[in-house]
Design a protein around this motif. Structure first.
Motif, PDB file in Angstrom:
ATOM      1  N   THR A 137       0.873  -1.174   0.203  1.00  0.00           N
ATOM      2  CA  THR A 137      -0.010  -0.011  -0.077  1.00  0.00           C
ATOM      3  C   THR A 137       1.294   1.053   0.066  1.00  0.00           C
ATOM      4  O   THR A 137       0.926   2.261  -0.226  1.00  0.00           O
ATOM      5  N   ARG A 138       2.288   1.715   0.232  1.00  0.00           N
ATOM      6  CA  ARG A 138       3.429   2.647  -0.065  1.00  0.00           C
ATOM      7  C   ARG A 138       3.988   2.299  -1.462  1.00  0.00           C
ATOM      8  O   ARG A 138       4.733   3.037  -1.847  1.00  0.00           O
ATOM      9  N   ALA A 139       3.488   1.338  -2.370  1.00  0.00           N
ATOM     10  CA  ALA A 139       4.173   1.785  -3.725  1.00  0.00           C
ATOM     11  C   ALA A 139       2.585   1.481  -4.685  1.00  0.00           C
ATOM     12  O   ALA A 139       3.294   2.349  -5.614  1.00  0.00           O
ATOM     13  N   VAL A 140       1.575   1.264  -4.540  1.00  0.00           N
ATOM     14  CA  VAL A 140       0.243   0.700  -5.620  1.00  0.00           C
ATOM     15  C   VAL A 140      -1.025   1.536  -4.598  1.00  0.00           C
ATOM     16  O   VAL A 140      -0.925   1.413  -4.019  1.00  0.00           O
ATOM     17  N   ALA A 141      -1.457   2.205  -5.608  1.00  0.00           N
ATOM     18  CA  ALA A 141      -2.751   3.116  -5.114  1.00  0.00           C
ATOM     19  C   ALA A 141      -3.671   1.949  -6.290  1.00  0.00           C
ATOM     20  O   ALA A 141      -3.384   2.061  -7.461  1.00  0.00           O
ATOM     21  N   VAL A 142      -4.934   1.503  -5.789  1.00  0.00           N
ATOM     22  CA  VAL A 142      -5.947   1.242  -6.398  1.00  0.00           C
ATOM     23  C   VAL A 142      -7.353   2.667  -6.621  1.00  0.00           C
ATOM     24  O   VAL A 142      -7.706   2.806  -5.938  1.00  0.00           O
ATOM     25  N   MET A 143      -7.379   2.911  -8.088  1.00  0.00           N
ATOM     26  CA  MET A 143      -8.196   3.993  -8.618  1.00  0.00           C
ATOM     27  C   MET A 143      -9.048   3.537  -9.394  1.00  0.00           C
ATOM     28  O   MET A 143      -9.204   2.450 -10.100  1.00  0.00           O
ATOM     29  N   GLU A 144     -10.372   4.097  -9.098  1.00  0.00           N
ATOM     30  CA  GLU A 144     -11.567   3.645  -9.893  1.00  0.00           C
ATOM     31  C   GLU A 144     -11.262   4.325 -11.506  1.00  0.00           C
ATOM     32  O   GLU A 144     -10.498   4.970 -11.748  1.00  0.00           O
ATOM     33  N   ALA A 145     -11.003   3.675 -12.853  1.00  0.00           N
ATOM     34  CA  ALA A 145     -10.942   4.189 -14.073  1.00  0.00           C
ATOM     35  C   ALA A 145     -12.002   3.700 -14.960  1.00  0.00           C
ATOM     36  O   ALA A 145     -11.983   3.245 -15.144  1.00  0.00           O
ATOM     37  N   THR A 166      -8.180   5.042 -20.239  1.00  0.00           N
ATOM     38  CA  THR A 166      -7.779   6.726 -20.528  1.00  0.00           C
ATOM     39  C   THR A 166      -8.456   7.709 -19.648  1.00  0.00           C
ATOM     40  O   THR A 166      -7.923   8.662 -19.855  1.00  0.00           O
ATOM     41  N   SER A 167      -8.198   6.859 -18.271  1.00  0.00           N
ATOM     42  CA  SER A 167      -8.965   8.237 -17.429  1.00  0.00           C
ATOM     43  C   SER A 167      -8.773   7.910 -16.265  1.00  0.00           C
ATOM     44  O   SER A 167      -9.556   6.547 -15.428  1.00  0.00           O
ATOM     45  N   VAL A 168      -8.470   8.327 -14.639  1.00  0.00           N
ATOM     46  CA  VAL A 168      -8.582   7.572 -13.698  1.00  0.00           C
ATOM     47  C   VAL A 168     -10.185   8.589 -13.041  1.00  0.00           C
ATOM     48  O   VAL A 168     -10.243   9.887 -12.688  1.00  0.00           O
ATOM     49  N   LEU A 169     -10.484   8.266 -11.853  1.00  0.00           N
ATOM     50  CA  LEU A 169     -11.550   8.771 -10.833  1.00  0.00           C
ATOM     51  C   LEU A 169     -10.996   8.444  -9.721  1.00  0.00           C
ATOM     52  O   LEU A 169     -10.784   7.888  -8.804  1.00  0.00           O
ATOM     53  N   PRO A 170     -10.647  10.407  -8.655  1.00  0.00           N
ATOM     54  CA  PRO A 170     -11.594  11.620  -9.547  1.00  0.00           C
ATOM     55  C   PRO A 170     -10.429  12.101 -10.561  1.00  0.00           C
ATOM     56  O   PRO A 170      -9.396  11.364 -10.087  1.00  0.00           O
ATOM     57  N   ARG A 171     -11.092  12.713 -10.770  1.00  0.00           N
ATOM     58  CA  ARG A 171     -10.181  13.248 -11.932  1.00  0.00           C
ATOM     59  C   ARG A 171      -8.522  14.344 -11.695  1.00  0.00           C
ATOM     60  O   ARG A 171      -7.486  14.562 -12.059  1.00  0.00           O
ATOM     61  N   GLU A 172      -9.232  14.850 -10.167  1.00  0.00           N
ATOM     62  CA  GLU A 172      -8.690  15.897  -9.241  1.00  0.00           C
ATOM     63  C   GLU A 172      -8.227  15.319  -7.794  1.00  0.00           C
ATOM     64  O   GLU A 172      -9.505  14.699  -7.729  1.00  0.00           O
ATOM     65  N   ILE A 173      -7.390  16.183  -7.692  1.00  0.00           N
ATOM     66  CA  ILE A 173      -7.499  16.378  -6.284  1.00  0.00           C
ATOM     67  C   ILE A 173      -7.614  16.988  -5.578  1.00  0.00           C
ATOM     68  O   ILE A 173      -6.658  18.963  -5.717  1.00  0.00           O
ATOM     69  N   GLY A 211      -8.540   6.376   0.827  1.00  0.00           N
ATOM     70  CA  GLY A 211      -9.508   5.514   2.202  1.00  0.00           C
ATOM     71  C   GLY A 211     -10.058   4.464   1.483  1.00  0.00           C
ATOM     72  O   GLY A 211      -9.708   3.597  -0.198  1.00  0.00           O
ATOM     73  N   LYS A 212     -11.080   4.365   2.452  1.00  0.00           N
ATOM     74  CA  LYS A 212     -11.554   3.081   1.928  1.00  0.00           C
ATOM     75  C   LYS A 212     -13.005   3.160   0.657  1.00  0.00           C
ATOM     76  O   LYS A 212     -13.444   1.826   0.243  1.00  0.00           O
ATOM     77  N   ARG A 213     -13.252   4.389   0.665  1.00  0.00           N
ATOM     78  CA  ARG A 213     -13.977   4.372  -0.678  1.00  0.00           C
ATOM     79  C   ARG A 213     -12.880   4.475  -1.797  1.00  0.00           C
ATOM     80  O   ARG A 213     -13.359   4.987  -3.032  1.00  0.00           O
ATOM     81  N   LEU A 214     -12.100   4.167  -2.013  1.00  0.00           N
ATOM     82  CA  LEU A 214     -10.673   4.585  -2.898  1.00  0.00           C
ATOM     83  C   LEU A 214     -10.738   6.274  -3.461  1.00  0.00           C
ATOM     84  O   LEU A 214     -10.358   6.632  -4.162  1.00  0.00           O
ATOM     85  N   GLU A 215     -11.271   7.305  -2.103  1.00  0.00           N
ATOM     86  CA  GLU A 215     -10.793   8.241  -2.550  1.00  0.00           C
ATOM     87  C   GLU A 215     -10.004   9.225  -1.998  1.00  0.00           C
ATOM     88  O   GLU A 215     -10.607   8.904  -0.513  1.00  0.00           O
ATOM     89  N   PRO A 216      -9.071   9.685  -3.229  1.00  0.00           N
ATOM     90  CA  PRO A 216      -7.717  10.395  -2.243  1.00  0.00           C
ATOM     91  C   PRO A 216      -7.813  12.052  -1.476  1.00  0.00           C
ATOM     92  O   PRO A 216      -9.140  12.266  -1.754  1.00  0.00           O
ATOM     93  N   TRP A 217      -6.986  12.531  -0.447  1.00  0.00           N
ATOM     94  CA  TRP A 217      -7.001  13.112  -0.296  1.00  0.00           C
ATOM     95  C   TRP A 217      -5.279  13.670   0.162  1.00  0.00           C
ATOM     96  O   TRP A 217      -4.808  12.560   0.518  1.00  0.00           O
TER      97      TRP A 217
END
Length: 230
Positions: A137-145, A166-173, A211-217
């Motif tokens: 978890t310090r080298a790989v992130a999982v994102m909706e795409a 072609t894109s990841v979600l969210p596109r911005e932080i 986080g648990k919902r794969l949303e970044p901050w």
């Protein structure tokens, strides 16, 4: 009824903010799903806008491949089998008659595993399965795409299928208020042609948690000092 209009509108705003706060709190509860150290190469600063006090950074997850000589000669890890595993119909033979069929397949929503430079290294419709294959978890992130199928027909080579994120979600932080001042001074008045701009070392590093919902901050921002001679 009109006298209650402004009050109802204000109440709706409050309720909406409370709902957003609750979702964010649930996302950040417990240990983060992933924590990566990212730099300006992976987090793009927007052009300066005097009327906008908020600041968001765009994820730069993989530079687009050039056309012509830069066309891929093989599918790499995102091959026909991987496309089929996430739901693309790749059953038709790779012939000229079926080229248009493959070129018009609509993109699909899935999940992507991204390394510490946000380069996609795997996809799956099940984010838990992705994390199982990439447990660091310090080298790989999982994102909706969003992923797309590509039909490649190079001269002197048999056609093949490959996938592309072609894109990841969210596109911005969003940049929290406490870190905004450090980055505002780095913003430019003009959009660069490419990102990151050539001959420029990253000027900041940000710690990003998922986080648990794969949303970044963003949890921390640090300005970087260029190395001597660069």
């Amino acid at each position: 009824m009109r006298r209650y209009g402004p009050w109802l509108a204000a109440a709706l705003v409050v309720l909406s903010n409370l709902a957003a706060w609750r979702v964010a709190a649930l996302n950040r509860r417990g240990e983060p799903e992933a924590v990566l150290e990212l730099t300006e190469r992976e987090l793009r600063l927007p052009v300066r806008q005097t009327e906008n006090t908020a600041l968001t950074l765009s994820f730069v997850f993989e530079p687009p491949r050039p056309r012509g000589d830069g066309d891929p000669r093989e599918p790499g890890w995102f091959d026909r089998a991987k496309l089929e595993a996430i739901g693309f119909d790749c059953s038709r033979p790779l012939t000229a008659e079926n080229a248009e069929y493959y070129r018009t397949r609509p993109p699909r929503t899935s999940y992507a595993a991204l390394d510490s430079h946000l380069v996609p290294i795997d996809v799956d419709n099940n984010p838990a399965a992705l994390r199982g294959r990439h447990p660091d978890t310090r080298a790989v992130a999982v994102m909706e795409a969003t992923v797309a199928l590509r039909y490649v027909n190079n001269a002197g080579q048999r056609p093949f299928l490959m996938g592309r994120v072609t894109s990841v979600l969210p596109r911005e932080i969003h940049v929290p208020r406490e870190w905004r001042g450090a980055l505002v001074g780095l913003q430019s008045d003009e959009e660069p042609d490419v990102w990151p701009p050539p001959q420029r070392e990253p000027r900041f590093r940000a710690t990003v948690a998922w986080g648990k919902r794969l949303e970044p901050w963003i949890t921390h921002v640090e300005l970087l000092t260029p190395e001597p001679g660069r």
